[in-house]
Write a protein that holds these residues in place. Structure first.
Motif: not given
Length: 194
Positions: A77-78, A149-150, A157-162
């Protein structure tokens, strides 16, 4: 009296001096490896394979692997996040472009690639060392940890990709772009009419 104190200091100094020299040599080779990212990542893949084989053959230490996975997710994430988050920053400073007419601003990571690589490799080495201590072999049902973990990975990752789509930034690059010369146009045949 000074001779006695001086002799004691010289006897005790070789060990700290050796540690200091070892640390300087480690820093020297670490600095020399900086431009060779492909070889660094291949070395990390070797460390990951050794750790994975150790966990597979021992059939345990799943809680260590879960903690390692959470730490690696935090590093990822970082690595994928910009240094300046446009959602948190006011409009008083530079922001990432959101329209085609906006000025281009380069993507600067919150966690640079070298620190990401170094932290990831160090984490796998520490996790490998932890597999030699039975106190960390806590009996857990590993499919539950994997499921947790999944779910955590998908949500973050959904938040990050958005976020990446909304602010139109791509955190990956292939390195510095190099000028390879002017490309030949189709209209020029290579001969000059003189």
């Amino acid at each position: 009296m000074e001779g006695i104190g001086g002799d004691g200091a010289s006897v005790a100094s070789p060990l700290p001096q050796w540690g200091h020299n070892a640390w300087r040599m480690f820093q020297y080779y670490l600095d020399k490896s900086t431009p060779h990212s492909t070889y660094r990542w291949i070395g990390t893949l070797v460390v990951v394979a050794i750790y994975s084989l150790r966990v597979y053959y021992v059939q345990g230490f799943y809680i260590v692997s879960y903690g390692l996975g959470i730490y690696l997710l935090n590093l990822l994430i970082g690595f994928l996040s910009p240094l300046v988050d446009p959602e948190l920053e006011g409009s008083d400073g530079p922001v990432l472009p959101t329209k085609g007419s906006d000025e281009f601003k380069p993507f600067i990571r919150r966690l640079p690639e070298f620190k990401f690589w170094y932290s990831m490799t160090k984490a796998f080495c520490i996790a490998f060392l932890m597999t030699f201590f039975s106190v960390f072999d806590v009996p857990v049902f590993w499919p539950i940890l994997l499921c947790y973990w999944v779910v955590l990975f998908v949500l973050t990752m959904r938040r990050q990709i958005g976020h990446m789509i909304k602010y139109k930034y791509i955190p990956f690059n292939i390195g510095k772009q190099k000028y390879t010369g002017k490309k030949a146009s189709a209209s020029s045949s290579g001969f000059r009419d003189d």
